[in-house]
Design a protein around this motif. Structure first.
Motif, PDB file in Angstrom:
ATOM      1  N   UNK A   1      13.362   4.100  -5.751  1.00  0.00           N
ATOM      2  CA  UNK A   1      12.896   4.434  -4.411  1.00  0.00           C
ATOM      3  C   UNK A   1      12.158   3.287  -3.757  1.00  0.00           C
TER       4      UNK A   1
ATOM      5  N   UNK B   1       0.960   4.013  -2.919  1.00  0.00           N
ATOM      6  CA  UNK B   1       0.709   5.439  -2.695  1.00  0.00           C
ATOM      7  C   UNK B   1       1.843   6.284  -3.259  1.00  0.00           C
ATOM      8  N   UNK B   2       3.045   5.778  -3.117  1.00  0.00           N
ATOM      9  CA  UNK B   2       4.191   6.506  -3.646  1.00  0.00           C
ATOM     10  C   UNK B   2       4.145   6.572  -5.172  1.00  0.00           C
TER      11      UNK B   2
ATOM     12  N   UNK C   1       1.494   6.246  -7.056  1.00  0.00           N
ATOM     13  CA  UNK C   1       0.354   7.052  -7.454  1.00  0.00           C
ATOM     14  C   UNK C   1       0.657   8.546  -7.285  1.00  0.00           C
ATOM     15  N   UNK C   2       1.203   8.886  -6.131  1.00  0.00           N
ATOM     16  CA  UNK C   2       1.517  10.298  -5.886  1.00  0.00           C
ATOM     17  C   UNK C   2       2.438  10.835  -6.968  1.00  0.00           C
ATOM     18  N   UNK C   3       3.484  10.110  -7.250  1.00  0.00           N
ATOM     19  CA  UNK C   3       4.476  10.597  -8.205  1.00  0.00           C
ATOM     20  C   UNK C   3       3.872  10.784  -9.579  1.00  0.00           C
TER      21      UNK C   3
ATOM     22  N   UNK D   1       0.816  -1.208   0.000  1.00  0.00           N
ATOM     23  CA  UNK D   1       0.000   0.000   0.000  1.00  0.00           C
ATOM     24  C   UNK D   1       0.851   1.260   0.000  1.00  0.00           C
ATOM     25  N   UNK D   2       1.893   1.246   0.841  1.00  0.00           N
ATOM     26  CA  UNK D   2       2.752   2.419   0.890  1.00  0.00           C
ATOM     27  C   UNK D   2       3.421   2.653  -0.462  1.00  0.00           C
ATOM     28  N   UNK D   3       3.876   1.564  -1.066  1.00  0.00           N
ATOM     29  CA  UNK D   3       4.522   1.687  -2.373  1.00  0.00           C
ATOM     30  C   UNK D   3       3.523   2.185  -3.414  1.00  0.00           C
TER      31      UNK D   3
ATOM     32  N   UNK E   1      11.572   6.550  -9.504  1.00  0.00           N
ATOM     33  CA  UNK E   1      10.427   5.975  -8.804  1.00  0.00           C
ATOM     34  C   UNK E   1      10.698   4.515  -8.432  1.00  0.00           C
TER      35      UNK E   1
END
Lengths: 193, 193
Positions: free
Chosen positions: A189, A151-152, A154-156, A147-149, A186
């Motif tokens: 990271x 979100x990252x 998606x945000x980017x 989920x965290x990945x 991306x």
DNA sequence: TCCCTAATCTTGACAATGTAAAAATAATGA
DNA sequence: TCATTATTTTTACATTGTCAAGATTAGGGA
């Protein structure tokens, strides 16, 4: 319940007219009356199919999310290298492509349009988009960090799309190279740690 | 040219009223007439100071960018660990904080509001924000990769802010942890390679 | 076939918006 | 003091979304 009253399924035609309008003019100009005009009905006709403009826009956005999910899915299946990273990169590129070539629709889907109503089908279709990315991310970094990945990612990609659409990416930067570089950073990271 | 005609510098008061409105209501509701109302003048009074609503909004956005740059600058100076990475992280946190606590202003500044006019001062102040991030990024990854890294930072933090503002971040995710994780992945992506 | 009921669409209205032009007001400068 | 100019208000118009009242049409009994 086959519908052929006056206009033969105005419900559907309003959605089509709305999507067409969204592909031909900026999202701000897509009004209820404009959609009704395109559908060839009076400005109050939509009332019986969509209680409010927000509901109509919500349904149109839901359609957009379905096309969006399909586009990313297809890109993942057609990825040249069939690894988690290869598929994710392909999805990222498809994401940017979708946002650029469906600017108004994208801005409606993700925009802060206050009046858009979270229709049930909008909730489910936008949630499907989210889980699609979570799944793809999980296959790369494992379910714990999925989920965290996601979100990252998606945000980017979302941020990059919007900055580009808003014209905030300095025009002297070479875009074609940039897109690849962004994907590179991306992935790096997420893979790290 | 000291201005004290009828209202004593209505130009300034309109900007103030606009900023106040932006802090009290969603960006969509901030209208020309609303700002005039708050400034205590008739709805057509702004005409002689700002030819159009877009120009007024542009100036307000420019002010927002100045506050924005100041906030990030201050955060970088007050960073606990004074390294390029430490300063960048502090700026990232300040960015998210600004977006969350100045939601409407932020959405105006970066939004796709079609009618907002790119006033000269808006161009310069938003460019200042960009160079600020490029500088901070350059000090970490070197000037050659500075712009690409800055774009990556900006995209990520911008996207994250907007997803949060739009309510698209699944509410079951623990935000406080997430924010740190996002920064972590962001930094890792730039440091690699 | 006829007609009634209910669904669907149109018409007209209202408040709100941005902008423009004309009228009124106040400050400046000679 | 007074004419000129800058500033503000008053009207007006074309938009917008929504509502209420009509008109129109389709469907299903008799």
């Amino acid at each position: 319940m086959a519908k052929t009253y006056h206009h033969g399924d105005l419900h559907e035609q309003l959605l089509n007219a709305g999507e067409l309008a969204l592909s031909e003019m900026p999202v701000e100009q897509v009004s209820l009356r404009e959609i009704a005009r395109r559908a060839g009905v009076s400005h109050a006709a939509p009332k019986h199919h969509f209680p409010t403009l927000g509901h109509l826009l919500g349904e149109i956005a839901a359609r957009g999310f379905r096309r969006f999910v399909a586009a990313l899915d297809e890109a993942a299946k057609a990825a040249p290298t069939q690894t988690p990273e290869g598929r994710l990169k392909a999805m990222g590129r498809a994401y940017l492509h979708f946002a650029e070539h469906n600017a108004a629709a994208y801005q409606l889907m993700f925009g802060q349009r206050e009046l858009m109503v979270m229709t049930p089908s909008l909730v489910t279709s936008s949630y499907a988009a989210w889980t699609q990315i979570v799944d793809a991310a999980s296959s790369l970094v494992g379910p714990a960090r999925g989920q965290a990945a996601a979100l990252h990612i998606w945000s980017s990609v979302h941020g990059l799309s919007l900055l580009k659409l808003a014209g905030r990416v300095p025009p002297d930067l070479p875009w074609s190279n940039l897109e690849e570089q962004q994907m590179q950073m991306l992935m790096a990271g997420m893979s790290a740690e």
